[in-house]
Design a protein around this motif. Structure first.
Motif, mmCIF file in Angstrom:
data_model
loop_
_atom_site.group_PDB
_atom_site.id
_atom_site.type_symbol
_atom_site.label_atom_id
_atom_site.label_comp_id
_atom_site.label_asym_id
_atom_site.label_seq_id
_atom_site.Cartn_x
_atom_site.Cartn_y
_atom_site.Cartn_z
ATOM 1 N N SER A 227 -4.691 12.563 -3.730
ATOM 2 C CA SER A 227 -4.440 11.549 -4.753
ATOM 3 C C SER A 227 -3.654 12.163 -5.894
ATOM 4 C CB SER A 227 -5.768 10.995 -5.278
ATOM 5 O OG SER A 227 -5.529 10.226 -6.451
ATOM 6 N N ALA A 228 -2.369 11.824 -5.941
ATOM 7 C CA ALA A 228 -1.543 12.342 -7.038
ATOM 8 C C ALA A 228 -2.067 11.825 -8.379
ATOM 9 C CB ALA A 228 -0.084 11.909 -6.835
ATOM 10 N N TRP A 229 -2.500 10.575 -8.371
ATOM 11 C CA TRP A 229 -3.018 9.927 -9.585
ATOM 12 C C TRP A 229 -4.263 10.648 -10.116
ATOM 13 C CZ3 TRP A 229 -7.355 6.128 -9.023
ATOM 14 C CH2 TRP A 229 -7.737 5.589 -10.244
ATOM 15 N N ALA B 181 0.835 -1.208 0.000
ATOM 16 C CA ALA B 181 0.000 0.000 0.000
ATOM 17 C C ALA B 181 0.867 1.256 0.000
ATOM 18 C CB ALA B 181 -0.926 -0.006 1.212
ATOM 19 N N ARG C 292 4.780 5.329 -5.261
ATOM 20 C CA ARG C 292 5.096 5.048 -6.664
ATOM 21 C C ARG C 292 6.456 4.382 -6.846
ATOM 22 N NH1 ARG C 292 2.122 9.612 -10.347
ATOM 23 N NH2 ARG C 292 0.053 9.227 -9.482
ATOM 24 N N LEU D 111 -3.610 -6.703 -4.503
ATOM 25 C CA LEU D 111 -4.489 -5.612 -4.912
ATOM 26 C C LEU D 111 -3.757 -4.280 -4.941
ATOM 27 C CD1 LEU D 111 -7.529 -6.960 -2.994
ATOM 28 C CD2 LEU D 111 -7.563 -6.347 -5.419
ATOM 29 N N HIS D 112 -2.753 -4.132 -4.090
ATOM 30 C CA HIS D 112 -1.971 -2.890 -4.095
ATOM 31 C C HIS D 112 -0.843 -2.938 -5.127
ATOM 32 C CE1 HIS D 112 -4.019 -0.788 -0.922
ATOM 33 N NE2 HIS D 112 -3.863 -1.775 -0.069
ATOM 34 N N ALA E 36 -6.353 1.118 -5.601
ATOM 35 C CA ALA E 36 -5.484 0.338 -4.709
ATOM 36 C C ALA E 36 -4.035 0.362 -5.182
ATOM 37 C CB ALA E 36 -5.985 -1.096 -4.616
ATOM 38 N N SER E 37 -3.832 0.255 -6.493
ATOM 39 C CA SER E 37 -2.458 0.133 -6.987
ATOM 40 C C SER E 37 -1.819 1.480 -7.311
ATOM 41 C CB SER E 37 -2.409 -0.794 -8.210
ATOM 42 O OG SER E 37 -3.207 -0.292 -9.251
ATOM 43 N N SER E 38 -2.609 2.530 -7.488
ATOM 44 C CA SER E 38 -2.039 3.852 -7.795
ATOM 45 C C SER E 38 -1.937 4.752 -6.576
ATOM 46 C CB SER E 38 -2.889 4.571 -8.856
ATOM 47 O OG SER E 38 -2.891 3.845 -10.059
ATOM 48 N N ASP E 39 -2.828 4.560 -5.616
ATOM 49 C CA ASP E 39 -2.857 5.440 -4.446
ATOM 50 C C ASP E 39 -2.645 4.703 -3.133
ATOM 51 O OD1 ASP E 39 -3.150 8.011 -5.420
ATOM 52 O OD2 ASP E 39 -5.328 7.865 -5.586
ATOM 53 N N GLY E 40 -2.662 3.370 -3.161
ATOM 54 C CA GLY E 40 -2.503 2.623 -1.917
ATOM 55 C C GLY E 40 -3.756 2.592 -1.058
ATOM 56 N N VAL E 41 -4.907 2.894 -1.661
ATOM 57 C CA VAL E 41 -6.156 2.926 -0.902
ATOM 58 C C VAL E 41 -7.088 1.827 -1.426
ATOM 59 C CG1 VAL E 41 -8.179 4.303 -0.280
ATOM 60 C CG2 VAL E 41 -5.929 5.398 -0.452
ATOM 61 N N PHE E 42 -7.359 0.854 -0.572
ATOM 62 C CA PHE E 42 -8.153 -0.310 -0.965
ATOM 63 C C PHE E 42 -9.572 -0.137 -0.413
ATOM 64 C CE2 PHE E 42 -8.811 -5.091 0.077
ATOM 65 C CZ PHE E 42 -9.539 -5.294 -1.086
ATOM 66 N N ALA F 33 2.639 1.711 -3.288
ATOM 67 C CA ALA F 33 1.737 2.280 -4.295
ATOM 68 C C ALA F 33 1.654 3.791 -4.122
ATOM 69 C CB ALA F 33 0.352 1.644 -4.192
ATOM 70 N N LYS F 34 1.473 4.217 -2.896
ATOM 71 C CA LYS F 34 1.390 5.654 -2.607
ATOM 72 C C LYS F 34 2.679 6.367 -3.022
ATOM 73 C CE LYS F 34 -0.298 9.422 -0.668
ATOM 74 N NZ LYS F 34 -1.397 10.115 -1.356
#
Lengths: 370, 370
Positions: free
Chosen positions: B53-55, A111, A117, A139-140, B296-302, A114-115
């Motif tokens: 969210s940078a993404w 997680a 990058r 999932l992360h 989940a994979s770009s921001d680490g938030v599931f 991912a945050k």
């Protein structure tokens, strides 16, 4: 409005610019031993509830508080250490992070990676791992690499990757993890106005008890608290190397998060128990699952099985006649029950209690109200 | 230490007596319309992260923030309303609480009822409900009563129990729920220093959009903020009554938490959208699951599938050419992904990426580092 369950001063406290929690690095950066200029990779971890348990206070005679770490972003206390480990890794130019883990550590690492990058790599022994354990990491966006070898091989390869490539190892050997985890002590002291008399927690790899002890000692040194707690670690009976005084070759327990036969932080943990006047003991899987269920239905706090080991310990002591009258006891519950619903439900034989007709009085009778 | 991702003032802010969050009633009691003398039943809910969210900021051109409600004690935003509903119920002498719900509402109700030591009753239509959906309620000690009838019968019986017995109905018709839920707006205004320009959220029963709108209007009235956001609600295409302007008889979507054909807060939600210059639109299940995975994979938030509807909406708009340059956008993600791991994993075909020999260079090659 009455505030009967809280020790907080509720009036005359000067306002901060914001009352919102900012994550452990922004809240406690000046108390973390990390390189200057480290960037902040945060998901808002820490600041978790410290909830008084009326049930455990009655059972033990003390004033018992639960530090509910399942409220962290990935559902476990590991997020505290991982925000620091990832922030330092990014500050040092890492392009990837790696761990050999199948549980909460890999979930937290992925997680935060991912945050940040950067690429999360998880090394696991081939063929040994159920996919469900790795669900969060997957999932992360973690790359899961199955190694033709055992867990020790995975750890060796992780170290090798960190030595030879722009990869940061974030297993518990990474000292930045303890820096983040010690902030849980700071929060407890902040709420209670001092350290508790006793701190109880589940013990597997033993990093957490070491981190709490570090945090409490620093709080005492800085004058935030005036005493040190007695540190009591509870292990699962089938995985109790610190109780037995020797590594366990094939640890077995339903409490997977503390199923560890040779704790990485062995020496630090033993020192925390010794120096604080505490000790390690063990509870059975049955006692752990009973404590998990009682905690959910008596206090409204649903934790994963391993998290209930400390509560199970308090219940065992109470049955032995131990009393905590006049003492403040904090029990860390380390991860959210949603991490492992199946094990929790396995202790229930009937999931539906009653069937009734679509009639108010019938429903009242079914509910025992009529 | 740099604090590049935060808008918070980090220096010269006067210290509160404690920096620890105390739950929404203790933090915001003076802004809640509840009876004087109401006791506080809290599990430390609220104070959830607002994470940039940078993404999504890159994708939309705006400054996009995620309000991560899965960090609440039972893993969803429902805890905010339930702390207030249970506190008021206990203050009024209720011995039991009841709801007709199979999901997050019943989980939150049962947890707070356990904490309050009143009996939680869940009424569900006989034979229609998978036990897994009720896992949290069951673990928190709810009595599950299966009614020989449909969901409307369950709601009617719940009302009847509340009318004739010392039972409080805590379904969304209970106005105390909105009082608690509106505090999420207060927290956002607290962090940003004003309301955002746009607020995006998933919409099922429509209580949440109504509560946010109430909170934003109150923040404007009290001078905490200087503007109102445009409220944009996103529904699942197979369950989009507010988009279609008429109830949906058999709503269908993978996003179970917003699978609602006839929203209880219809009028309030329509008014929030109208008065704010916003609107309701729909996204497909495929778009929802894609957004869940990317988040989940770009921001680490599931998050759970329903929670991703707002993110899916932003992605859909971006594909349509909508830009949010210069605007602050808050997206509420309503529940934790751990609520429904199976659905999340169902979008992955391969759970393990690579197998390699127990050799550092082989592992590096597998990871694309060599």
């Amino acid at each position: 409005m009455s505030t009967q369950t809280s020790p907080h001063p509720t009036s005359a406290a000067p306002a901060r610019a914001t009352r919102q929690w900012r994550g452990v690095i922004e809240e406690y950066g000046d108390r973390l031993d990390i390189p200057a200029g480290t960037p902040v990779i945060s998901l808002g971890e820490g600041g978790t509830p410290l909830v008084e348990s009326a049930w455990l206070s009655e059972v033990t005679g003390g004033s018992v508080w639960l530090k509910v770490e399942g409220n962290n972003p990935t559902g476990s206390f590991k997020d505290r250490g991982m925000t620091v480990a990832l922030s330092v890794a990014v500050g040092e130019g890492a392009e990837a992070v790696v761990c050999a883990s199948t549980g909460n550590t890999s979930a937290a690492m992925a997680a935060y990676a991912a945050k940040a990058r950067v690429k999360p790599l998880v090394l696991v022994p081939q063929g040994k791992i159920a996919a469900g354990k790795l669900a969060q990491a997957i999932l992360h966006g973690a790359q899961v690499i199955m190694v033709r070898g055992n867990f020790d091989d995975c750890l060796r390869l992780s170290r090798g990757l960190a030595d030879d490539y722009p990869v940061a190892l974030v297993n518990s050997v990474n000292p930045m993890r303890l820096q983040g985890q010690k902030t849980a002590s700071f929060e407890i002291v902040d709420v209670l106005g001092d350290a508790p008399d006793v701190h109880v927690l589940p013990t597997g790899n033993a990093g957490n008890i070491s981190a709490y002890w570090l945090g409490y000692r620093e709080s005492l040194s800085s004058g935030e608290s005036r005493k040190l707690p007695v540190m009591r670690g509870w292990q699962a009976a089938g995985s109790a190397p610190l109780v037995q005084g020797a590594p366990v070759t094939d640890p077995e327990t339903v409490a997977s998060a503390i199923r560890i036969g040779n704790p990485a932080s062995w020496d630090l943990a033993v020192e925390a128990a010794r120096a604080s006047g505490g000790r390690f003991r063990a509870v059975s899987d049955e006692q752990i699952l009973h404590a998990q269920r009682e905690l959910a239905s008596s206090d409204g706090v649903f934790v994963e099985p391993a998290s209930a080991a400390g509560v199970a310990g308090l219940l065992l002591e109470a049955a032995e006649g131990v009393r905590y009258d006049g003492q403040r006891v904090v029990v860390t519950v380390t991860g959210h029950g949603l991490k492992d619903i199946d094990t929790a439900l396995s202790t229930f034989t009937d999931l539906v209690d009653t069937v009734c007709d679509a009639d108010v009085d019938a429903a009242a009778a079914a509910a025992g109200l009529a």
